[in-house]
Design a protein around this motif. Structure first.
Motif, PDB file in Angstrom:
ATOM      1  N   ALA A   1       0.605  -1.178  -0.337  1.00 53.29           N
ATOM      2  CA  ALA A   1       0.356  -0.136   0.220  1.00 53.29           C
ATOM      3  C   ALA A   1       0.589   0.991  -0.001  1.00 53.29           C
ATOM      4  O   ALA A   1       0.217   1.688  -0.888  1.00 53.29           O
ATOM      5  CB  ALA A   1      -1.254  -0.022   1.545  1.00 53.29           C
ATOM      6  N   THR A   2       2.007   1.340   1.028  1.00 54.66           N
ATOM      7  CA  THR A   2       2.769   2.292   0.133  1.00 54.66           C
ATOM      8  C   THR A   2       3.598   2.662  -0.534  1.00 54.66           C
ATOM      9  O   THR A   2       3.532   3.700  -1.302  1.00 54.66           O
ATOM     10  CB  THR A   2       3.818   2.010   2.143  1.00 54.66           C
ATOM     11  N   GLN A   3       4.371   1.389  -1.123  1.00 58.53           N
ATOM     12  CA  GLN A   3       4.581   1.171  -2.577  1.00 58.53           C
ATOM     13  C   GLN A   3       3.413   2.208  -3.219  1.00 58.53           C
ATOM     14  O   GLN A   3       4.062   2.863  -4.764  1.00 58.53           O
ATOM     15  CB  GLN A   3       4.974  -0.244  -2.700  1.00 58.53           C
ATOM     16  N   LEU A   4       2.606   1.888  -3.204  1.00 56.45           N
ATOM     17  CA  LEU A   4       1.610   2.186  -4.093  1.00 56.45           C
ATOM     18  C   LEU A   4       1.585   3.505  -4.398  1.00 56.45           C
ATOM     19  O   LEU A   4       0.390   4.252  -5.217  1.00 56.45           O
ATOM     20  CB  LEU A   4      -0.811   1.284  -4.301  1.00 56.45           C
ATOM     21  N   LEU A   5       1.432   4.285  -2.567  1.00 61.44           N
ATOM     22  CA  LEU A   5       0.654   5.032  -2.676  1.00 61.44           C
ATOM     23  C   LEU A   5       1.752   6.293  -3.225  1.00 61.44           C
ATOM     24  O   LEU A   5       1.728   6.962  -3.935  1.00 61.44           O
ATOM     25  CB  LEU A   5       0.676   5.552  -0.849  1.00 61.44           C
ATOM     26  N   ARG A   6       3.110   6.432  -3.607  1.00 60.98           N
ATOM     27  CA  ARG A   6       4.332   6.571  -4.132  1.00 60.98           C
ATOM     28  C   ARG A   6       4.050   6.652  -4.814  1.00 60.98           C
ATOM     29  O   ARG A   6       4.804   7.932  -5.297  1.00 60.98           O
ATOM     30  CB  ARG A   6       5.530   5.749  -3.246  1.00 60.98           C
ATOM     31  N   GLN A   7       3.658   5.824  -5.381  1.00 64.87           N
ATOM     32  CA  GLN A   7       3.595   5.795  -7.462  1.00 64.87           C
ATOM     33  C   GLN A   7       2.664   6.990  -7.760  1.00 64.87           C
ATOM     34  O   GLN A   7       2.601   7.793  -8.469  1.00 64.87           O
ATOM     35  CB  GLN A   7       3.061   4.009  -7.695  1.00 64.87           C
ATOM     36  N   VAL A   8       0.850   6.873  -6.911  1.00 60.72           N
ATOM     37  CA  VAL A   8       0.910   7.445  -7.480  1.00 60.72           C
ATOM     38  C   VAL A   8       0.535   9.613  -6.585  1.00 60.72           C
ATOM     39  O   VAL A   8       0.987   9.921  -7.707  1.00 60.72           O
ATOM     40  CB  VAL A   8      -0.723   7.150  -6.149  1.00 60.72           C
ATOM     41  N   GLU A   9       1.586   9.175  -5.932  1.00 55.39           N
ATOM     42  CA  GLU A   9       1.895  10.361  -5.836  1.00 55.39           C
ATOM     43  C   GLU A   9       3.362  10.921  -7.080  1.00 55.39           C
ATOM     44  O   GLU A   9       2.740  12.381  -7.411  1.00 55.39           O
ATOM     45  CB  GLU A   9       3.004  10.469  -4.056  1.00 55.39           C
ATOM     46  N   ALA A  10       3.604   9.793  -7.076  1.00 53.98           N
ATOM     47  CA  ALA A  10       4.847  10.386  -9.110  1.00 53.98           C
ATOM     48  C   ALA A  10       3.851  10.600  -9.891  1.00 53.98           C
ATOM     49  O   ALA A  10       3.956  11.845 -10.748  1.00 53.98           O
ATOM     50  CB  ALA A  10       5.742   9.174  -9.088  1.00 53.98           C
ATOM     51  N   LEU A  11       2.709   9.910  -9.832  1.00 57.79           N
ATOM     52  CA  LEU A  11       2.155  10.463 -11.046  1.00 57.79           C
ATOM     53  C   LEU A  11       1.337  11.906 -10.961  1.00 57.79           C
ATOM     54  O   LEU A  11       1.509  12.140 -11.862  1.00 57.79           O
ATOM     55  CB  LEU A  11       1.020   9.772 -11.412  1.00 57.79           C
ATOM     56  N   GLU A  12       1.469  12.142  -9.500  1.00 52.77           N
ATOM     57  CA  GLU A  12       0.464  13.302  -8.952  1.00 52.77           C
ATOM     58  C   GLU A  12       1.869  14.468  -9.580  1.00 52.77           C
ATOM     59  O   GLU A  12       1.496  15.782 -10.272  1.00 52.77           O
ATOM     60  CB  GLU A  12       0.021  14.046  -7.939  1.00 52.77           C
ATOM     61  N   ARG A  13       2.959  14.091  -9.169  1.00 47.54           N
ATOM     62  CA  ARG A  13       4.381  15.430  -9.829  1.00 47.54           C
ATOM     63  C   ARG A  13       4.546  14.953 -11.363  1.00 47.54           C
ATOM     64  O   ARG A  13       4.229  16.279 -11.782  1.00 47.54           O
ATOM     65  CB  ARG A  13       5.601  15.235  -8.399  1.00 47.54           C
ATOM     66  N   GLN A  14       4.254  14.344 -11.839  1.00 47.80           N
ATOM     67  CA  GLN A  14       4.019  14.378 -12.730  1.00 47.80           C
ATOM     68  C   GLN A  14       3.311  15.268 -14.168  1.00 47.80           C
ATOM     69  O   GLN A  14       3.929  15.752 -14.796  1.00 47.80           O
ATOM     70  CB  GLN A  14       4.256  12.316 -13.901  1.00 47.80           C
ATOM     71  N   ALA A  15       1.396  15.213 -12.798  1.00 52.06           N
ATOM     72  CA  ALA A  15       0.669  15.426 -14.091  1.00 52.06           C
ATOM     73  C   ALA A  15       0.867  17.167 -13.640  1.00 52.06           C
ATOM     74  O   ALA A  15      -0.030  18.256 -13.774  1.00 52.06           O
ATOM     75  CB  ALA A  15      -0.083  14.755 -13.559  1.00 52.06           C
ATOM     76  N   GLY A  16       1.733  17.514 -12.232  1.00 52.73           N
ATOM     77  CA  GLY A  16       2.162  19.111 -11.776  1.00 52.73           C
ATOM     78  C   GLY A  16       1.257  19.267 -11.021  1.00 52.73           C
ATOM     79  O   GLY A  16       0.425  20.526 -10.802  1.00 52.73           O
ATOM     80  N   HIS A  17       0.839  18.482 -10.506  1.00 50.38           N
ATOM     81  CA  HIS A  17      -0.409  18.400  -8.315  1.00 50.38           C
ATOM     82  C   HIS A  17       0.573  18.083  -7.641  1.00 50.38           C
ATOM     83  O   HIS A  17       1.678  17.646  -7.735  1.00 50.38           O
ATOM     84  CB  HIS A  17      -1.324  17.477  -9.034  1.00 50.38           C
ATOM     85  N   ARG A  18       0.234  18.720  -6.550  1.00 44.52           N
ATOM     86  CA  ARG A  18       0.813  18.583  -5.678  1.00 44.52           C
ATOM     87  C   ARG A  18       0.626  17.252  -4.665  1.00 44.52           C
ATOM     88  O   ARG A  18      -0.792  16.556  -4.859  1.00 44.52           O
ATOM     89  CB  ARG A  18       0.250  19.801  -4.495  1.00 44.52           C
ATOM     90  N   ALA A  19       1.724  16.930  -4.341  1.00 43.60           N
ATOM     91  CA  ALA A  19       1.568  15.475  -3.872  1.00 43.60           C
ATOM     92  C   ALA A  19       2.075  15.539  -2.323  1.00 43.60           C
ATOM     93  O   ALA A  19       3.020  16.094  -1.649  1.00 43.60           O
ATOM     94  CB  ALA A  19       2.475  14.634  -4.391  1.00 43.60           C
ATOM     95  N   TRP A  20       1.370  15.188  -1.828  1.00 43.55           N
ATOM     96  CA  TRP A  20       1.648  15.346   0.119  1.00 43.55           C
ATOM     97  C   TRP A  20       2.234  14.077   0.567  1.00 43.55           C
ATOM     98  O   TRP A  20       1.475  12.563  -0.043  1.00 43.55           O
ATOM     99  CB  TRP A  20       0.711  15.716   1.245  1.00 43.55           C
ATOM    100  N   ARG A  21       3.240  13.761   1.496  1.00 46.85           N
ATOM    101  CA  ARG A  21       3.484  12.829   2.548  1.00 46.85           C
ATOM    102  C   ARG A  21       2.881  12.584   3.170  1.00 46.85           C
ATOM    103  O   ARG A  21       1.841  13.168   3.469  1.00 46.85           O
ATOM    104  CB  ARG A  21       5.178  12.767   2.463  1.00 46.85           C
ATOM    105  N   ILE A  22       2.723  10.917   4.392  1.00 47.22           N
ATOM    106  CA  ILE A  22       1.947  10.782   4.381  1.00 47.22           C
ATOM    107  C   ILE A  22       2.226  11.322   6.345  1.00 47.22           C
ATOM    108  O   ILE A  22       1.148  11.744   6.610  1.00 47.22           O
ATOM    109  CB  ILE A  22       2.255   8.968   4.686  1.00 47.22           C
ATOM    110  N   GLY A  23       3.535  12.398   6.512  1.00 43.84           N
ATOM    111  CA  GLY A  23       3.001  12.711   7.452  1.00 43.84           C
ATOM    112  C   GLY A  23       2.728  14.036   7.503  1.00 43.84           C
ATOM    113  O   GLY A  23       2.033  14.622   8.360  1.00 43.84           O
ATOM    114  N   GLN A  24       2.416  14.871   6.248  1.00 46.09           N
ATOM    115  CA  GLN A  24       1.549  15.860   6.120  1.00 46.09           C
ATOM    116  C   GLN A  24       0.481  16.101   5.837  1.00 46.09           C
ATOM    117  O   GLN A  24      -0.552  16.813   5.539  1.00 46.09           O
ATOM    118  CB  GLN A  24       2.521  16.418   4.411  1.00 46.09           C
ATOM    119  N   ILE A  25      -0.672  14.649   5.979  1.00 47.08           N
ATOM    120  CA  ILE A  25      -2.173  14.659   5.849  1.00 47.08           C
ATOM    121  C   ILE A  25      -2.689  15.506   6.581  1.00 47.08           C
ATOM    122  O   ILE A  25      -3.299  16.574   5.792  1.00 47.08           O
ATOM    123  CB  ILE A  25      -2.014  12.902   6.306  1.00 47.08           C
TER     124      ILE A  25
END
Length: 77
Positions: free
Chosen positions: A44-68
């Motif tokens: 689940a953590t790996q998948l979250l990191r992949q989704v965050e990377a997709l958001e970064r590639q798409a120009g969206h803000r991605a948040w780390r778990i600690g910043q929820i």
């Protein structure tokens, strides 16, 4: 496998994964659980990191778990 998501769906997926990963890590902190649960938490953590990377590639803000907790209120609706 290909999954097509629009911007809104990608944000919803990220928030759902963040919540799931946060809950899993809280459980692991208080109860180590079994090997299967630990493996699911890792995946689940790996998948979250992949989704965050997709958001970064798409120009969206991605948040780390600690910043929820820092998510803007508009993002929570």
């Amino acid at each position: 496998m290909l999954l097509e998501l629009d911007q809104e769906q990608l944000g919803v997926l990220r928030r759902a994964l963040e919540a799931r990963v946060r809950d899993m890590h809280l459980r692991l902190g208080s109860d180590p659980g079994d090997q299967g649960f630990r493996r699911e938490a890792t995946l689940a953590t790996q998948l979250l990191r992949q989704v965050e990377a997709l958001e970064r590639q798409a120009g969206h803000r991605a948040w780390r778990i600690g910043q929820i907790e820092s998510l803007p209120e508009d993002d929570e609706n």
